[in-house]
Design an enzyme around this catalytic site. Structure first.
Site, short mmCIF file in Angstrom:
data_model
loop_
_atom_site.label_atom_id
_atom_site.label_comp_id
_atom_site.label_asym_id
_atom_site.label_seq_id
_atom_site.Cartn_x
_atom_site.Cartn_y
_atom_site.Cartn_z
N ASP A 296 0.85 -1.18 0.00
CA ASP A 296 0.00 0.00 0.00
C ASP A 296 0.89 1.24 0.00
OD1 ASP A 296 -3.02 0.72 0.47
OD2 ASP A 296 -1.83 2.14 1.65
N ASN A 304 -3.00 12.64 -3.49
CA ASN A 304 -4.04 13.02 -4.44
C ASN A 304 -4.63 14.38 -4.11
OD1 ASN A 304 -4.23 11.11 -6.48
ND2 ASN A 304 -5.52 9.73 -5.30
N ASP A 313 -2.14 9.30 -10.66
CA ASP A 313 -2.07 8.24 -11.68
C ASP A 313 -0.63 8.02 -12.13
OD1 ASP A 313 -4.77 7.98 -11.47
OD2 ASP A 313 -5.24 9.09 -13.31
N GLU A 338 -4.67 2.33 -4.50
CA GLU A 338 -3.21 2.43 -4.36
C GLU A 338 -2.61 1.15 -3.81
OE1 GLU A 338 -4.85 3.85 -0.38
OE2 GLU A 338 -5.45 3.79 -2.48
#
Length: 454
Positions: A296, A304, A313, A338
């Site tokens: 993770d 983000n 991305d 993620e």
């Protein structure tokens, strides 16, 4: 076909119709599509059997050569049987009792027909084609000689002699020989037959026979041209069907790939990972343990929120590339958001730790500044679980997920392991204890009592 499938399998598209991920510097031309070229030739074909464009002519001639090799032996045997029938008919109706010089030509024709059968067994295509053409020419020359011999022998002209040339000309129609060879042989045979008929027949009969042979020659040429057009149309239709089947197969393969590959990162998705995990767990043994790791990205939501989803991305793509490169033969998949998953057959625990640490260090080596946490670099947390026997995939993933949360709670940017759960008491033992309790004896076996005291 969908644009996504066309992009994955590389089928040319019209300029401006590329999928969003295609390189805009690359221009695709519709003229490069072989299926479109075949369809254009099919539209042009009714105007006449002209030469194909775009390299199709070479493919057509190659297919003709291959098919000619298959058809020549059977045609040569059929031709020999037909010529033998003509020769036997001439022997029966023209010279039943008295031998003449014409019988020699008929015997040569019969011998030629018999020898055609071993000639048809030649394996090399070119030799077989040359031999077939030579045999046909010799047979035609002998028939012209038979038609002309009455002029020197003084024998009457039998109607059978006049029937033989048209029959022989019909055998050349559709012969699996090069078109130029067939046209030359048919033309020479027609002219020779007309000249021979002029020598042995009166004027009106010779004119009638000549006109009939000329008409048959013209019909033979028209039939040959029509057969050539049909052969070309058949070639285009077969190629069209083949290309359509290939395109359909490629599209199915592309759809299967889309179903198993993550569109953003280009690595396997959760569906593909789950399928591989089940296959590995079925084969899991103490000597071949299976390691499942969940990874993770730390504080990805903050990334983000601070830099936007496009940066997120790009971050996912770079992390996926680093993990795939560092994992070697292990399977790396994007498991969702993620989160990534890694699957491989494990060795000793120290080696297992080194492999997982290499994954963590590979992401750390990207040296990506975390926009949501000032002064920090992008890192990942890993949770791993081992399976030494066939287990339910959900159970193994749950242990790996527990280890991942422990790695995050312990400060992130680290690797944590979750041991295998303690085995549950055997069902037979539990049933036996329950039966003892129901009997009212109240006691338990010594072994079970020791377990309870322990």
């Amino acid at each position: 076909m969908s644009l996504a499938a066309a992009y994955l399998i590389g089928i040319p598209r019209m300029p401006g119709s590329q999928c969003p991920d295609a390189d805009p510097r690359v221009e695709f031309s519709l003229s490069d599509d072989p299926l479109q070229a075949v369809e254009r030739e099919l539209e042009r074909l009714p105007h006449g059997p002209t030469l194909f464009a775009d390299g199709l002519e070479g493919l057509y001639q190659a297919e003709r050569d291959a098919r000619r090799a298959e058809r020549l032996p059977s045609w040569l045997r059929l031709w020999s049987l037909g010529q033998a029938g003509i020769a036997l008919g001439l022997l029966t109706h023209i010279w039943p009792l008295v031998p003449s010089p014409a019988s020699t030509a008929v015997e040569l024709l019969l011998a030629l027909c018999v020898l055609a059968f071993p000639v048809s067994c030649l394996t090399r295509t070119k030799r077989l084609a040359v031999a077939s053409m030579a045999w046909a020419l010799i047979g035609l020359v002998l028939q012209v000689a038979l038609l002309a011999l009455p002029a020197w022998t003084g024998e009457p002209v039998s109607p059978a002699l006049l029937v033989a040339p048209p029959v022989a000309l019909a055998f050349l129609c559709g012969a699996p020989l090069p078109d130029a060879w067939s046209r030359m042989a048919a033309g020479a045979f027609t002219v020779g037959s007309i000249l021979a008929a002029l020598a042995v027949l009166p004027g009106a009969s010779a004119l009638t026979f000549g006109l009939g042979m000329a008409a048959l020659w013209g019909a033979q040429r028209r039939i040959g041209e029509r057969l050539g057009s049909l052969r070309r149309e058949g070639f285009l239709l077969r190629r069209q069907v083949r290309l359509q089947n290939e395109a359909a197969s490629a599209e199915r393969a592309a759809m299967e790939r889309l179903a198993k590959v993550d569109a953003l990162t280009g690595i396997p998705n959760r569906r593909a990972f789950d399928a591989q995990l089940i296959e590995h767990l079925v084969r899991a043994r103490p000597s071949r343990p299976v390691c499942v790791a969940l990874l993770d990205i730390d504080y990805f939501k903050a990334l983000n929120d601070a830099a936007g989803h496009l940066s997120g991305d790009e971050c996912l793509r770079r992390v996926a590339g680093a993990l795939r490169k560092a994992a070697g033969e292990a399977l790396v998949a994007r498991y969702g958001g993620e989160e990534f998953a890694v699957l491989f057959e494990a060795d000793e625990e120290p080696a297992l730790s080194d492999r997982l640490e290499r994954l963590r260090e590979a992401v750390l080596a990207l040296d990506i500044a975390h926009p949501g946490r000032r002064g920090e670099r992008l890192t990942i947390s890993l949770g791993a679980a081992m399976a030494t026997e066939a287990e339910n995939s959900r159970v193994v993933l749950d242990r790996a997920d527990t280890a991942l949360y422990r790695a995050k709670n312990e400060g992130r940017n680290r690797v944590a392991f979750e041991p295998k759960a303690a085995p549950v008491a055997d069902t037979a033992d539990l049933r036996r204890l329950l039966d003892l309790a129901r009997d009212g004896r109240g006691g338990v076996p010594a072994e079970d009592g020791e377990r309870a005291q322990a």
